[in-house]
Enzyme design. Structure first.
Site, PDB file in Angstrom:
ATOM      1  N   LYS A 204     -32.386 -49.273 -43.582  1.00 23.31           N
ATOM      2  CA  LYS A 204     -32.668 -48.170 -44.216  1.00 23.31           C
ATOM      3  C   LYS A 204     -33.597 -48.703 -45.529  1.00 23.31           C
ATOM      4  O   LYS A 204     -34.717 -48.096 -45.558  1.00 23.31           O
ATOM      5  CB  LYS A 204     -31.561 -47.380 -44.858  1.00 23.31           C
ATOM      6  CG  LYS A 204     -31.902 -45.899 -45.507  1.00 23.31           C
ATOM      7  CD  LYS A 204     -30.704 -45.336 -45.789  1.00 23.31           C
ATOM      8  CE  LYS A 204     -30.955 -43.948 -46.827  1.00 23.31           C
ATOM      9  NZ  LYS A 204     -29.945 -43.237 -46.935  1.00 23.31           N
ATOM     10  N   GLU A 210     -28.765 -59.790 -44.963  1.00 20.45           N
ATOM     11  CA  GLU A 210     -28.567 -60.122 -43.758  1.00 20.45           C
ATOM     12  C   GLU A 210     -29.513 -59.794 -42.664  1.00 20.45           C
ATOM     13  O   GLU A 210     -29.931 -60.529 -41.677  1.00 20.45           O
ATOM     14  CB  GLU A 210     -27.166 -59.477 -43.199  1.00 20.45           C
ATOM     15  CG  GLU A 210     -25.924 -59.885 -43.823  1.00 20.45           C
ATOM     16  CD  GLU A 210     -25.438 -59.026 -45.091  1.00 20.45           C
ATOM     17  OE1 GLU A 210     -26.567 -58.326 -45.895  1.00 20.45           O
ATOM     18  OE2 GLU A 210     -24.600 -59.036 -45.711  1.00 20.45           O
ATOM     19  N   GLY A 264     -26.570 -44.394 -44.535  1.00 25.95           N
ATOM     20  CA  GLY A 264     -26.412 -45.727 -43.434  1.00 25.95           C
ATOM     21  C   GLY A 264     -25.399 -45.113 -42.646  1.00 25.95           C
ATOM     22  O   GLY A 264     -25.445 -45.327 -41.397  1.00 25.95           O
ATOM     23  N   ARG A 265     -24.162 -44.901 -43.075  1.00 25.85           N
ATOM     24  CA  ARG A 265     -22.947 -44.638 -42.113  1.00 25.85           C
ATOM     25  C   ARG A 265     -22.901 -43.396 -41.283  1.00 25.85           C
ATOM     26  O   ARG A 265     -22.081 -43.130 -40.571  1.00 25.85           O
ATOM     27  CB  ARG A 265     -21.610 -44.980 -43.150  1.00 25.85           C
ATOM     28  CG  ARG A 265     -21.415 -43.978 -44.288  1.00 25.85           C
ATOM     29  CD  ARG A 265     -20.403 -44.630 -45.283  1.00 25.85           C
ATOM     30  NE  ARG A 265     -20.533 -43.688 -46.599  1.00 25.85           N
ATOM     31  CZ  ARG A 265     -21.344 -44.254 -47.605  1.00 25.85           C
ATOM     32  NH1 ARG A 265     -21.992 -45.045 -47.406  1.00 25.85           N
ATOM     33  NH2 ARG A 265     -20.899 -43.488 -48.557  1.00 25.85           N
ATOM     34  N   GLU A 350     -16.365 -46.646 -47.153  1.00 23.09           N
ATOM     35  CA  GLU A 350     -17.295 -46.708 -48.010  1.00 23.09           C
ATOM     36  C   GLU A 350     -17.699 -45.135 -48.753  1.00 23.09           C
ATOM     37  O   GLU A 350     -18.252 -45.358 -49.638  1.00 23.09           O
ATOM     38  CB  GLU A 350     -18.616 -47.194 -47.137  1.00 23.09           C
ATOM     39  CG  GLU A 350     -19.813 -47.709 -48.072  1.00 23.09           C
ATOM     40  CD  GLU A 350     -20.675 -48.427 -47.155  1.00 23.09           C
ATOM     41  OE1 GLU A 350     -21.616 -47.853 -46.719  1.00 23.09           O
ATOM     42  OE2 GLU A 350     -20.846 -49.683 -47.579  1.00 23.09           O
ATOM     43  N   HIS A 381       1.419 -54.357 -27.997  1.00 24.15           N
ATOM     44  CA  HIS A 381       1.792 -55.651 -27.902  1.00 24.15           C
ATOM     45  C   HIS A 381       1.176 -56.607 -29.161  1.00 24.15           C
ATOM     46  O   HIS A 381       1.191 -57.895 -28.835  1.00 24.15           O
ATOM     47  CB  HIS A 381       1.256 -56.351 -26.475  1.00 24.15           C
ATOM     48  CG  HIS A 381       1.453 -55.402 -25.261  1.00 24.15           C
ATOM     49  ND1 HIS A 381       2.753 -55.412 -24.575  1.00 24.15           N
ATOM     50  CD2 HIS A 381       0.714 -54.319 -24.685  1.00 24.15           C
ATOM     51  CE1 HIS A 381       2.678 -54.567 -23.712  1.00 24.15           C
ATOM     52  NE2 HIS A 381       1.809 -53.964 -23.883  1.00 24.15           N
ATOM     53  N   LYS A 509     -23.444 -57.942 -54.083  1.00 21.21           N
ATOM     54  CA  LYS A 509     -24.702 -58.569 -53.515  1.00 21.21           C
ATOM     55  C   LYS A 509     -24.979 -59.238 -54.692  1.00 21.21           C
ATOM     56  O   LYS A 509     -25.648 -60.369 -54.401  1.00 21.21           O
ATOM     57  CB  LYS A 509     -25.487 -57.589 -53.160  1.00 21.21           C
ATOM     58  CG  LYS A 509     -25.084 -56.753 -51.671  1.00 21.21           C
ATOM     59  CD  LYS A 509     -25.968 -55.631 -51.712  1.00 21.21           C
ATOM     60  CE  LYS A 509     -25.759 -54.886 -50.373  1.00 21.21           C
ATOM     61  NZ  LYS A 509     -26.431 -53.564 -50.032  1.00 21.21           N
TER      62      LYS A 509
END
Ligand code: F6P
Length: 548
Positions: A204, A210, A264-265, A350, A381, A509
């Site tokens: 965005k 990254e 973004g999410r 977030e 399990h 960041k």
């Protein structure tokens, strides 16, 4: 607005004491027709909330709380495109991407045009008319993005495995790269033929560390593999920052826009989902939008007591604030839905991990919970022991596709039986007397039985909800994700927090950049001090680079 000052909140606080010794199983006795009444349907989903620690009176007080915070008005403001994201002065209109509403929104034409471009591109890549620099068709799509620019499409690509037209031929393979850990992109690129590879850079802001690092590595790789080639047909960018995408070298006709009114999410409905449209076909992507739109309509129009996202949100507020639930588990009983908890982690944590209200005042309650989960039946399990006999209160969403997409005998019956069996066992518990009777019936001697009894009892009364889908389809997946998006919104509306900003992540960041400068010992870099504990590990890192 401090929600804890509202009479409706105080009513719930009093009611919490009333329900202290209530057994969920007793509620079924006290409330004839409880199962039917608390099995809600909407947006194509079935939401069974009957196994929750909430009586008819509890639900009534929770819906009163919704009215006390004018939740319907807040919802209408959301759908109108009002500035609901106050700290960034933005609307939040992820619904526009799938419903085209509010009609007449100034961005609606560009949204429609972008969807059309997604269709054109995905079809061209799929039919082979989109060729790389050497004239070869595309066989590999590398999606580079992180957070909301990764989790949603990655999850959907997996969830809709049965909807990949060439699942068996693997004609077009997808590779999702998010982490700056070079090991991942190193391995992904090592196996690819550059001439047949299309890199989709999704960001965005187009500034995320990254994504920039991985995109530059991919570009270097392409330059090395295809020296002197025109790389424009090997790159697509998806961003709000068209200039940055252009500066990176992606041509304007290969850059698709995002919008500030889509967080973004909440963005998997946009061109962030282009790789999904390529590998699964645009129709699959379009059907996913339609499913989400159906849930939008349900959420916007259903009355409180039948409203799936609102009811889910109020139950989470109830457990979070009156039972001090620290976490919430989402357990999909479907192997290909196993990445859903990771997407929902960002969506919920977030959005709701805040400590001030929309108007900047300290939040009087603990907002949001730690969302986690894993695929059923594997969890039985792995972590179910804690859910059964631990001293923690962990509300659970079980997600259950009723029909299988395979034709293998016995498997789905067992999967459904396991899911429903867990929900019942968690609710029923197992008393000491029942354990004693079971041990006696199995012939266990009295001494051993007496020793084992405390270890085998279950307190029970552990709440769960069951979200049943007819089967996993693009529509039901879209509806499921939209259900959780609107659940998040409703929780935030109750707490009066902003679910659409994420200022907290920026500080981390900033510190990462400070440590990077220290590691690099770049004299030009701003060598701001870091904590001695950090310095010590930087030294450890340095020593490890030159082992004796
Ligand atoms: O840092 C958090 C975050 O901004 C998320 O909200 C977002 O989804 C992710 O990073 C990626 O951001 P971008 O799409 O701008 O690269």
């Amino acid at each position: 607005m401090d929600v804890t000052t509202l009479p409706a909140w105080k009513s719930l606080a009093r009611h919490r004491a009333d329900i202290e010794n209530t057994r969920i199983t007793q509620l079924f006795e006290d409330e004839p027709g409880r199962s039917e009444r608390l099995t809600l349907k909407g947006g194509g989903l079935t939401f069974d909330v009957s196994r929750n620690l909430a009586s008819r009176d509890t639900f009534a007080r929770l819906y009163e709380l919704a009215d006390a915070v004018d939740l319907a008005d807040q919802r209408n403001a959301l759908f109108r495109g009002d500035t609901v994201n106050e700290s960034e002065a933005r609307a939040a209109l992820h619904m526009l991407l799938r419903t085209g509403e509010p009609a007449g929104h100034p961005a609606a034409p560009e949204v429609a045009d972008t969807l059309a471009r997604m269709e054109t591109i995905s079809q061209a890549v799929r039919d082979g008319s989109w060729k790389g620099s050497t004239g070869e068709p595309i066989r590999h799509v590398v999606h580079i993005g992180v957070g909301g620019s990764y989790l949603g499409p990655r999850m959907a690509a997996e969830a809709l495995t049965y909807f990949r037209p060439d699942a068996t031929t693997g004609r077009i393979a997808d590779h999702y790269v998010a982490n700056i850990d070079g090991h991942h992109i190193d391995r992904v690129l090592a196996g690819l033929r550059a001439a047949q590879t299309l890199v989709v850079v999704v960001s965005k802001t187009f500034t995320t560390l990254e994504t920039r690092a991985n995109a530059e590595t991919a570009r270097t790789w392409l330059q090395q593999q295809l020296p002197g080639a025109d790389l424009s047909r090997h790159f697509i960018a998806v961003s709000t920052n068209l200039d940055a995408a252009g500066d990176f070298g992606v041509t304007a006709d290969h850059t698709l826009p995002l919008w500030d009114f889509v967080g973004g999410r909440y963005s998997m409905w946009s061109a962030v989902g282009l790789p999904l449209a390529i590998t699964h076909g645009f129709e699959t992507f379009r059907r996913m939008l339609d499913g989400a739109a159906a849930m939008d309509h349900h959420f916007a129009t259903a009355p409180h007591a039948g409203n799936l996202p609102l009811t889910a949100a109020l139950l989470s507020v109830w457990y979070n604030c009156f039972f001090e639930a620290q976490s919430h588990a989402v357990i999909p009983y479907d192997h290909f839905l196993r990445l859903l908890p990771a997407h929902l982690q960002q969506l919920e944590m977030e959005s709701l991990g805040k400590s001030v209200t929309q108007d900047g005042k300290p939040l009087a309650v603990t907002s949001g919970q730690i969302l986690w989960g894993g695929e059923g039946s594997n969890g039985q399990h792995a972590f179910h022991q804690l859910l059964y006999q631990g001293n923690r209160f962990v509300p659970i969403d079980f997600i259950l596709p009723l029909r299988a997409r395979h034709a293998l005998p016995g498997h789905h019956e067992w999967l459904v039986a396991n899911c429903l069996g867990q929900a019942e066992a968690l609710m029923q518990g197992l008393s000491a007397d029942e354990v004693a009777a079971n041990l006696a019936a199995s012939g266990t001697d009295d001494t051993l039985a007496a020793a084992r009894r405390p270890h085998m009892t279950h307190a029970g009364n552990r709440p769960s909800s069951i979200i049943a889908l007819d089967s996993v389809t693009p529509e039901s997946l879209g509806a499921l994700v939209a259900f959780y998006e609107h659940k998040v919104f409703c929780q935030a509306a109750v707490w009066h927090i902003n679910p659409f900003d994420q200022w907290g992540v920026e500080y981390g960041k900033q510190l990462s950049r400070r440590v990077f400068a220290r590691i690099q010992q770049d004299p030009a870099a701003d060598q701001q001090p870091v904590h001695q504990a950090t310095e010590q590990l930087i030294d450890l890192y340095r020593k490890a680079q030159n082992p004796e």
